[in-house]
Write a protein that holds these residues in place. Structure first.
Motif, PDB file in Angstrom:
ATOM      1  N   GLU A  53      45.441  44.926  42.891  1.00  0.00           N
ATOM      2  CA  GLU A  53      45.344  44.795  44.342  1.00  0.00           C
ATOM      3  C   GLU A  53      44.199  43.878  44.735  1.00  0.00           C
ATOM      4  N   GLU A  54      43.316  43.585  43.794  1.00  0.00           N
ATOM      5  CA  GLU A  54      42.186  42.685  44.030  1.00  0.00           C
ATOM      6  C   GLU A  54      42.026  41.782  42.823  1.00  0.00           C
ATOM      7  N   LEU A  55      41.761  40.498  43.054  1.00  0.00           N
ATOM      8  CA  LEU A  55      41.609  39.532  41.974  1.00  0.00           C
ATOM      9  C   LEU A  55      40.144  39.133  41.826  1.00  0.00           C
ATOM     10  N   VAL A  56      39.760  38.827  40.596  1.00  0.00           N
ATOM     11  CA  VAL A  56      38.400  38.363  40.309  1.00  0.00           C
ATOM     12  C   VAL A  56      38.472  36.935  39.786  1.00  0.00           C
ATOM     13  N   LEU A  57      37.747  36.045  40.445  1.00  0.00           N
ATOM     14  CA  LEU A  57      37.641  34.647  40.050  1.00  0.00           C
ATOM     15  C   LEU A  57      36.346  34.454  39.281  1.00  0.00           C
ATOM     16  N   GLY A  58      36.443  33.958  38.039  1.00  0.00           N
ATOM     17  CA  GLY A  58      35.274  33.774  37.198  1.00  0.00           C
ATOM     18  C   GLY A  58      34.879  32.318  37.057  1.00  0.00           C
ATOM     19  N   LEU A  59      33.564  32.054  37.115  1.00  0.00           N
ATOM     20  CA  LEU A  59      33.023  30.711  36.954  1.00  0.00           C
ATOM     21  C   LEU A  59      31.813  30.753  36.035  1.00  0.00           C
ATOM     22  N   ILE A  85      45.433  38.139  49.235  1.00  0.00           N
ATOM     23  CA  ILE A  85      44.983  39.197  48.329  1.00  0.00           C
ATOM     24  C   ILE A  85      43.465  39.092  48.227  1.00  0.00           C
ATOM     25  N   PRO A  86      42.730  40.210  48.295  1.00  0.00           N
ATOM     26  CA  PRO A  86      41.271  40.145  48.172  1.00  0.00           C
ATOM     27  C   PRO A  86      40.842  39.452  46.879  1.00  0.00           C
ATOM     28  N   VAL A  87      39.885  38.544  46.975  1.00  0.00           N
ATOM     29  CA  VAL A  87      39.370  37.810  45.822  1.00  0.00           C
ATOM     30  C   VAL A  87      37.848  37.947  45.798  1.00  0.00           C
ATOM     31  N   THR A  88      37.325  38.491  44.721  1.00  0.00           N
ATOM     32  CA  THR A  88      35.891  38.512  44.509  1.00  0.00           C
ATOM     33  C   THR A  88      35.555  37.517  43.402  1.00  0.00           C
ATOM     34  N   THR A  89      34.288  37.168  43.295  1.00  0.00           N
ATOM     35  CA  THR A  89      33.884  36.176  42.301  1.00  0.00           C
ATOM     36  C   THR A  89      32.839  36.760  41.361  1.00  0.00           C
ATOM     37  N   THR A  90      32.837  36.252  40.143  1.00  0.00           N
ATOM     38  CA  THR A  90      31.827  36.624  39.168  1.00  0.00           C
ATOM     39  C   THR A  90      31.370  35.374  38.444  1.00  0.00           C
ATOM     40  N   VAL A  91      30.085  35.296  38.141  1.00  0.00           N
ATOM     41  CA  VAL A  91      29.517  34.151  37.426  1.00  0.00           C
ATOM     42  C   VAL A  91      28.984  34.644  36.099  1.00  0.00           C
ATOM     43  N   THR A  92      29.585  34.183  35.010  1.00  0.00           N
ATOM     44  CA  THR A  92      29.126  34.561  33.674  1.00  0.00           C
ATOM     45  C   THR A  92      28.149  33.517  33.155  1.00  0.00           C
ATOM     46  N   ASP A  93      27.364  33.888  32.143  1.00  0.00           N
ATOM     47  CA  ASP A  93      26.338  32.962  31.671  1.00  0.00           C
ATOM     48  C   ASP A  93      26.860  31.933  30.677  1.00  0.00           C
ATOM     49  N   SER A  94      28.126  32.055  30.268  1.00  0.00           N
ATOM     50  CA  SER A  94      28.692  31.101  29.328  1.00  0.00           C
ATOM     51  C   SER A  94      30.207  31.162  29.405  1.00  0.00           C
ATOM     52  N   TYR A  95      30.878  30.133  28.861  1.00  0.00           N
ATOM     53  CA  TYR A  95      32.329  30.154  28.799  1.00  0.00           C
ATOM     54  C   TYR A  95      32.815  31.249  27.863  1.00  0.00           C
TER      55      TYR A  95
END
Length: 344
Positions: A53-59, A85-95
């Motif tokens: 129900e919610e998507l996470v966009l990773g960068l 659709i709700p989209v939240t974001t997350t930033v990781t420290d590496s690929y």
């Protein structure tokens, strides 16, 4: 005037043993094929699970972390509005971290460098859906730069004034070359113990391609280089400008990401060589999403970048000017670099 190309975070995933914990979690026994759109509940394609129900966009950072978090949130909000659709974001420290997030269900959409893109497909079962366009092309290259032009410039240093008035310096023909490779004779001057500022062990332009280029041109062992991983393309520029390392690599031209804070950066580091061309970064979506949702995500991102606000958001995040259907054949070249590198 030389047109500086930009690339973000673009990367590869080094040989990592990624666990498949997401695939080990059992599906809800009450989930039916009718609810998920799959023909057979319990199949291995992910169709037995309802779309989230919610998507996470990773960068992954290619700029200051705080700035990327803010820009990513804005981009996520635009995709959410287009997709519904709700989209939240997350930033990781590496690929590598983002590949793991895709594999474990902590991210549903990932923006990856080319080698990390194919690793997301090969290791996390992701579907590659889009590829970035910059300056009308879907390829880019590594730039090699130095604070010691007397050693690595085999001809005169050329000063090129940029649109903002900043001066960028080049040598070995890189001021005129729009594509790589270029200036490779100077790479033969790099020795096994030369200190090199690279970006990230999972970056295509910041590690895989330049390390492989040194093996080909200078006969060096790419796995035994005297390398510092700076953690970002601008950081690599700063390492060399500060004198900590004589030579560094980044995407072309990462000096654009530093010049606002240091207007002299283009004179403090001189670009002296380019790598072979590399497929641009792109977008992958989780393989356990329904095909319908995968397509809707791709369509939504294309629709967003075609708006004025969306174009600004994609530019702020990764300097992306356009999105097109992924060229899977071109990305096989990146896959081969990773395979060859792993075998060295």
């Amino acid at each position: 005037m030389k047109r500086a190309m930009r690339f973000a975070a673009i990367g590869a995933v080094a040989a990592l043993a990624l666990t498949a914990c997401a695939s080990e979690e059992p599906a809800d026994d009450e989930t039916t094929a009718e609810e998920t759109g799959g023909e057979d509940a319990g199949d291995e394609t992910g169709e037995d699970m309802a779309d989230p129900e919610e998507l996470v966009l990773g960068l992954v950072p290619s700029q200051d972390m705080d700035a990327l978090v803010e820009d990513a949130d804005q981009l996520g909000a635009l995709i959410e509005a287009e997709l519904g659709i709700p989209v939240t974001t997350t930033v990781t420290d590496s690929y590598a971290g983002l590949v793991t997030a895709m594999q474990t269900g902590q991210a549903h959409i990932g923006m990856f460098g080319p080698i990390a893109l194919v690793q997301a497909a090969d290791q996390a079962g992701a579907q590659i859906v889009l590829q970035s366009v910059r300056y009308g092309t879907s390829t880019y290259h590594t730039q090699w730069f130095t604070n010691d032009p007397d050693t690595y410039c085999l001809d005169e240093v050329v000063e090129v004034e940029q649109e903002d008035g900043a001066i960028y310096t080049f040598c070995n023909g890189t001021d005129e070359a729009e594509t790589g490779p270029a200036g490779e004779d100077a790479l033969a001057l790099i020795e096994q113990d030369t200190q090199i500022s690279m970006v990230d062990e999972s970056s295509a332009s910041g590690y895989y391609y330049p390390a492989t280029q040194l093996e080909r041109v200078a006969g060096l062992d790419p796995l035994a280089l005297n390398t510092l991983f700076a953690g970002g393309h601008p950081n690599s520029i700063i390492n060399v400008a500060s004198g900590d390392y004589a030579v560094g690599v980044s995407f072309d031209d990462a000096r654009d990401n530093v010049v606002e804070e240091n207007p002299q950066i283009g004179e403090e580091v001189t670009v002296f060589a380019y790598s072979d061309e590399i497929p641009n970064d792109g977008v992958a979506v989780a393989g356990d999403l329904s095909e319908d949702l995968q397509q809707r995500i791709a369509d939504a991102m294309v629709a967003v970048i075609e708006t004025e606000e969306g174009a600004t958001a994609f530019d702020e995040v990764y300097s992306i000017e356009g999105l097109v259907e992924a060229d899977l054949d071109a990305l096989d070249a990146a896959r081969q670099v990773e395979a060859n590198f792993a075998g060295l």
